[in-house]
Design a protein around this motif. Structure first.
Motif, PDB file in Angstrom:
ATOM      1  N   LYS A 189       0.832  -1.212   0.000  1.00 38.52           N
ATOM      2  CA  LYS A 189       0.000   0.000   0.000  1.00 38.52           C
ATOM      3  C   LYS A 189       0.861   1.253   0.000  1.00 38.52           C
ATOM      4  N   ARG A 190       1.953   1.254   0.771  1.00 36.70           N
ATOM      5  CA  ARG A 190       2.846   2.421   0.808  1.00 36.70           C
ATOM      6  C   ARG A 190       3.480   2.660  -0.554  1.00 36.70           C
ATOM      7  N   LYS A 191       3.916   1.579  -1.217  1.00 31.80           N
ATOM      8  CA  LYS A 191       4.530   1.739  -2.541  1.00 31.80           C
ATOM      9  C   LYS A 191       3.509   2.234  -3.559  1.00 31.80           C
ATOM     10  N   GLU A 192       2.299   1.707  -3.495  1.00 33.86           N
ATOM     11  CA  GLU A 192       1.270   2.136  -4.437  1.00 33.86           C
ATOM     12  C   GLU A 192       0.925   3.606  -4.248  1.00 33.86           C
ATOM     13  N   GLU A 193       0.868   4.037  -3.015  1.00 29.93           N
ATOM     14  CA  GLU A 193       0.585   5.452  -2.744  1.00 29.93           C
ATOM     15  C   GLU A 193       1.702   6.340  -3.278  1.00 29.93           C
ATOM     16  N   ALA A 194       2.959   5.892  -3.143  1.00 31.30           N
ATOM     17  CA  ALA A 194       4.090   6.676  -3.658  1.00 31.30           C
ATOM     18  C   ALA A 194       4.041   6.766  -5.185  1.00 31.30           C
ATOM     19  N   VAL A 195       3.713   5.643  -5.848  1.00 30.46           N
ATOM     20  CA  VAL A 195       3.610   5.649  -7.315  1.00 30.46           C
ATOM     21  C   VAL A 195       2.488   6.571  -7.770  1.00 30.46           C
ATOM     22  N   LEU A 196       1.352   6.527  -7.078  1.00 37.61           N
ATOM     23  CA  LEU A 196       0.220   7.377  -7.442  1.00 37.61           C
ATOM     24  C   LEU A 196       0.571   8.850  -7.302  1.00 37.61           C
ATOM     25  N   GLN A 197       1.260   9.208  -6.227  1.00 40.05           N
ATOM     26  CA  GLN A 197       1.667  10.606  -6.038  1.00 40.05           C
ATOM     27  C   GLN A 197       2.643  11.038  -7.128  1.00 40.05           C
ATOM     28  N   GLU A 236      11.899   7.902 -18.180  1.00 35.82           N
ATOM     29  CA  GLU A 236      12.348   6.541 -17.918  1.00 35.82           C
ATOM     30  C   GLU A 236      11.659   5.950 -16.691  1.00 35.82           C
ATOM     31  N   LEU A 237      11.437   6.793 -15.674  1.00 36.43           N
ATOM     32  CA  LEU A 237      10.719   6.314 -14.493  1.00 36.43           C
ATOM     33  C   LEU A 237       9.282   5.939 -14.851  1.00 36.43           C
ATOM     34  N   LEU A 238       8.669   6.729 -15.732  1.00 40.60           N
ATOM     35  CA  LEU A 238       7.313   6.404 -16.175  1.00 40.60           C
ATOM     36  C   LEU A 238       7.292   5.092 -16.940  1.00 40.60           C
ATOM     37  N   ARG A 239       8.282   4.917 -17.830  1.00 36.74           N
ATOM     38  CA  ARG A 239       8.339   3.679 -18.611  1.00 36.74           C
ATOM     39  C   ARG A 239       8.486   2.471 -17.688  1.00 36.74           C
ATOM     40  N   GLU A 240       9.343   2.599 -16.679  1.00 35.91           N
ATOM     41  CA  GLU A 240       9.534   1.515 -15.729  1.00 35.91           C
ATOM     42  C   GLU A 240       8.254   1.244 -14.941  1.00 35.91           C
ATOM     43  N   THR A 241       7.549   2.322 -14.566  1.00 33.89           N
ATOM     44  CA  THR A 241       6.294   2.170 -13.821  1.00 33.89           C
ATOM     45  C   THR A 241       5.227   1.513 -14.675  1.00 33.89           C
ATOM     46  N   PHE A 242       5.143   1.901 -15.945  1.00 39.15           N
ATOM     47  CA  PHE A 242       4.138   1.325 -16.844  1.00 39.15           C
ATOM     48  C   PHE A 242       4.441  -0.129 -17.181  1.00 39.15           C
ATOM     49  N   GLY A 243       5.642  -0.586 -16.866  1.00 38.15           N
ATOM     50  CA  GLY A 243       5.979  -1.984 -17.111  1.00 38.15           C
ATOM     51  C   GLY A 243       5.303  -2.943 -16.144  1.00 38.15           C
ATOM     52  N   PHE A 244       4.652  -2.392 -15.103  1.00 43.29           N
ATOM     53  CA  PHE A 244       3.951  -3.210 -14.115  1.00 43.29           C
ATOM     54  C   PHE A 244       2.448  -2.980 -14.234  1.00 43.29           C
ATOM     55  N   ASP A 245       1.691  -4.023 -13.953  1.00 47.35           N
ATOM     56  CA  ASP A 245       0.233  -3.944 -14.073  1.00 47.35           C
ATOM     57  C   ASP A 245      -0.354  -2.854 -13.188  1.00 47.35           C
ATOM     58  N   HIS A 246       0.138  -2.769 -11.949  1.00 51.60           N
ATOM     59  CA  HIS A 246      -0.447  -1.787 -11.037  1.00 51.60           C
ATOM     60  C   HIS A 246      -0.137  -0.370 -11.482  1.00 51.60           C
ATOM     61  N   GLY A 247       1.032  -0.145 -12.132  1.00 53.48           N
ATOM     62  CA  GLY A 247       1.365   1.188 -12.630  1.00 53.48           C
ATOM     63  C   GLY A 247       0.429   1.619 -13.739  1.00 53.48           C
ATOM     64  N   ARG A 248       0.150   0.718 -14.687  1.00 53.82           N
ATOM     65  CA  ARG A 248      -0.785   1.046 -15.771  1.00 53.82           C
ATOM     66  C   ARG A 248      -2.194   1.225 -15.228  1.00 53.82           C
ATOM     67  N   ARG A 249      -2.544   0.412 -14.234  1.00 52.74           N
ATOM     68  CA  ARG A 249      -3.885   0.525 -13.646  1.00 52.74           C
ATOM     69  C   ARG A 249      -4.078   1.886 -12.967  1.00 52.74           C
ATOM     70  N   LEU A 250      -3.051   2.343 -12.262  1.00 51.49           N
ATOM     71  CA  LEU A 250      -3.154   3.642 -11.591  1.00 51.49           C
ATOM     72  C   LEU A 250      -3.220   4.774 -12.609  1.00 51.49           C
ATOM     73  N   PHE A 251      -2.473   4.671 -13.717  1.00 48.94           N
ATOM     74  CA  PHE A 251      -2.536   5.701 -14.741  1.00 48.94           C
ATOM     75  C   PHE A 251      -3.911   5.731 -15.411  1.00 48.94           C
ATOM     76  N   GLY A 252      -4.479   4.564 -15.638  1.00 46.03           N
ATOM     77  CA  GLY A 252      -5.833   4.508 -16.194  1.00 46.03           C
ATOM     78  C   GLY A 252      -6.834   5.175 -15.271  1.00 46.03           C
ATOM     79  N   ARG A 253      -6.651   4.979 -13.974  1.00 45.29           N
ATOM     80  CA  ARG A 253      -7.555   5.618 -13.024  1.00 45.29           C
ATOM     81  C   ARG A 253      -7.423   7.136 -13.078  1.00 45.29           C
ATOM     82  N   LEU A 254      -6.190   7.633 -13.226  1.00 48.09           N
ATOM     83  CA  LEU A 254      -5.991   9.087 -13.336  1.00 48.09           C
ATOM     84  C   LEU A 254      -6.665   9.637 -14.589  1.00 48.09           C
TER      85      LEU A 254
END
Length: 615
Positions: free
Chosen positions: A369-377, A398-416
């Protein structure tokens, strides 16, 4: 006289004069105890060869058994097909093929056949080369030109390990059949059968774990139509599994499995799948419990027969009773007691391990949960800067590309993105500056590329849903998001459109009352008016989803030929009426006509033609 078939787990006693005849219905209708010798096949040809023969059946290849024992032919053919549970062999099944039907070996369709050696006028390989020939007497398997399908390594290794632990498989059943004057009957108790069948059931459970998440009923009325999301299912498995699934998911064996599924019925296989992640789950004990259920006894008295005695002069080849499981097998309660006593030794240790694991899981969840909150911020700051028209640095990209490489990163971006598009004035959507629009499109394309690489088709569908809500305005009018992403390669992916259609149907069905799709609704017992209402409502729901999918296809600029192919497939698998199919074809033609007749392509300019009025 006729008697209504009793429900499962029922003993029916027929009082016939002074005699009492007892009949019992199985507790598990779809996975019942079978009175055949399951150890015959693996003990004759070996565990490894048995697994290979089953893999050939999964690939719907032709399998031919031959032997000098009629009982062995019948038993081997039955065992081979029953080991496929939860799948059922849907093709030709002839355990003993007569001599005058030998030409059937050259049939182009899959089959399981057997033939007595004395009836063979030539060797089986001389008849066909694309047949798996199993010689039960010699214990050999000749695959000919048939490529042996490669099963996924981890579950296959576990299957072979479990089978090799069955002691009886180390003795040859065929050698006892060959013995002349052997008075020792070969006895296979229920425990051996459960070990063999349980090993194969566990194998299939490991392979198809989580299949129910990708199984969807496209229609329930007037008859159920089950659809399996192959792309989503294969994505959840290791790459080593893909080659097997790409072939097996297209077989009639799997198609029939889907047709027999019922959203309101929970099977033995579903229970095993639910528990298979637990390494301590004992499949044998579970099967013993499923066959041990309490039975209800009913008694029916029948008057004695006074007519002429029936004529039983017709004779058949003598069968070897050695291959039939006798009723004197060890009782199931005894088997359960053996398993429970063996498992009781490690109970205390397992409880302590479970407590430690629970505390560890809690810590891992909090850390996640802490990591997900940091990625969302982080992504929220990036989007805020982009909306102001400020470019992002190379390091942030590059940080965005690395984040989008994970399912939860793409899911959070879709939510935004969904939150950005969720504005009060839906007719206008979110209008931003041209600089912000260009920067946002670059981020969306970056996320789409990672989603395509990872075979994630849920985020692209979310993006298509918000394309009409994010734009910038120039002198010619609004320019929408789909104008900048329409050339991306993911829109040419067939699996994406199938997955998008299925997900859209699931979302639309979720908005209807649950009672509408309840398994308690028996369509055949409804009145004609209610039948028409149920069918009409579901038909309109599917038609709306097909229309929405056609609009998405038009927005991304697919060629008319491809669009027709996709829409035709969706109409067919949805079993839409001819009237709706004709309407859909006309609507699709009008949408593409609106694009091409505009002189300069509206979609090339990025504007979104108001095509919804065609619906």
């Amino acid at each position: 006289m006729e008697v209504i078939y009793p429900p499962p787990a029922t003993i029916l006693n027929f009082a016939y004069g002074t005699k009492m005849l007892k009949f019992a219905t199985p507790h598990q209708e779809e996975f019942r105890h079978s009175d055949i010798c399951f150890s015959l096949l693996p003990s004759s040809i070996g565990v490894e060869a048995t697994v290979q023969v089953v893999s050939c059946l999964l690939a719907e290849e032709k399998v031919f058994f031959w032997s000098k024992h009629y009982s062995a032919l019948t038993t081997a053919a039955e065992v081979a097909t029953k080991l496929l549970y939860p799948f059922r062999w849907p093709h030709v099944h002839i355990p003993i093929l007569p001599r005058w039907l030998m030409d059937f070996m050259q049939a182009p369709t899959p089959y399981v056949m057997g033939m007595h050696k004395q009836a063979m006028e030539c060797r089986p390989r001389d008849m066909a080369d694309d047949v798996v020939i199993v010689d039960l007497d010699r214990g050999t398997v000749d695959f000919g030109s048939v490529p042996v399908p490669e099963l996924p390594a981890p579950p296959r290794a576990r299957l072979i390990e479990e089978l090799e632990r069955v002691p009886v498989l180390k003795r040859s059943v065929m050698s006892q059949l060959d013995s002349i004057g052997n008075t020792t009957a070969y006895i296979e108790d229920i425990h051996t059968q459960m070990q063999i069948r349980g090993a194969f059931m566990r194998f299939f459970a490991d392979l198809f774990r989580g299949y129910e998440k990708d199984l969807m009923f496209l229609r329930r009325y007037p008859k159920p139509i089950a659809i399996f999301n192959q792309a989503s299912f294969m994505k959840a498995h290791d790459p080593d599994y893909i080659n097997f699934f790409e072939r097996f998911l297209k077989t009639q064996l799997f198609s029939q499995f889907l047709e027999t599924q019922d959203s309101g019925r929970y099977t033995v296989f579903d229970t095993v799948i639910k528990n298979c992640p637990d390494d301590d789950f004992d499949t044998v004990e579970f099967l013993a419990k499923s066959w041990e259920a309490e039975k209800v006894e009913l008694t029916l008295r029948v008057s004695a027969w006074t007519g002429a005695a029936p004529d039983y002069s017709e004779h058949f080849p003598r069968l070897d009773h050695h291959l039939v499981v006798p009723s004197t097998s060890k009782p199931l309660p005894w088997l359960l007691e053996q398993h429970r006593s063996a498992a009781a030794v490690s109970n205390c240790r397992e409880q302590k391990v479970e407590q430690d694991n629970f505390s560890k899981r809690q810590e891992e969840e909090e850390e996640s949960k802490r990591k997900e909150e940091a990625v969302l911020q982080f992504m929220q700051r990036i989007v805020d800067e982009v909306l102001k028209g400020n470019a992002i640095s190379g390091q942030q990209t590059e940080l965005l590309r690395e984040t989008f490489g994970f399912d939860h990163g793409r899911r959070l971006f879709g939510r935004l993105l969904m939150e950005l598009a969720d504005v009060e004035d839906e007719s206008r959507g979110l209008a931003i500056s041209e600089a912000a629009f260009d920067l946002l499109c670059e981020i969306v394309l970056l996320c789409l590329s990672e989603a395509h690489r990872c075979a994630d088709f849920k985020l692209p569908l979310q993006i298509l849903d918000v394309c009409d809500q994010i734009s910038f305005r120039n002198d010619d009018g609004p320019i929408y998001l789909h104008s900048r992403i329409r050339h991306h390669g993911i829109w040419r992916n067939t699996y994406f459109w199938e997955s998008a259609f299925f997900d859209s149907v699931a979302a639309a069905r979720g908005k209807l009352p649950k009672s509408f799709f309840s398994s308690q609704v028996k369509f055949e017992f409804l009145s004609d008016d209610l039948k028409e209402t149920f069918v009409g409502k579901e038909e309109e729901l599917l038609f709306d989803v097909v229309c929405k999918t056609a609009l998405h296809i038009t927005h991304v600029g697919l060629p008319m030929r491809d669009a027709r192919s996709f829409i035709r497939r969706f109409c067919v698998i949805s079993d839409l009426s001819d009237e709706h199919i004709d309407r859909m074809n006309a609507l699709l033609a009008n949408m593409y006509k609106a694009v091409t007749e505009s002189g300069e392509s509206i979609l090339e300019k990025g504007q979104s033609p108001d095509m919804l009025h065609y619906f």
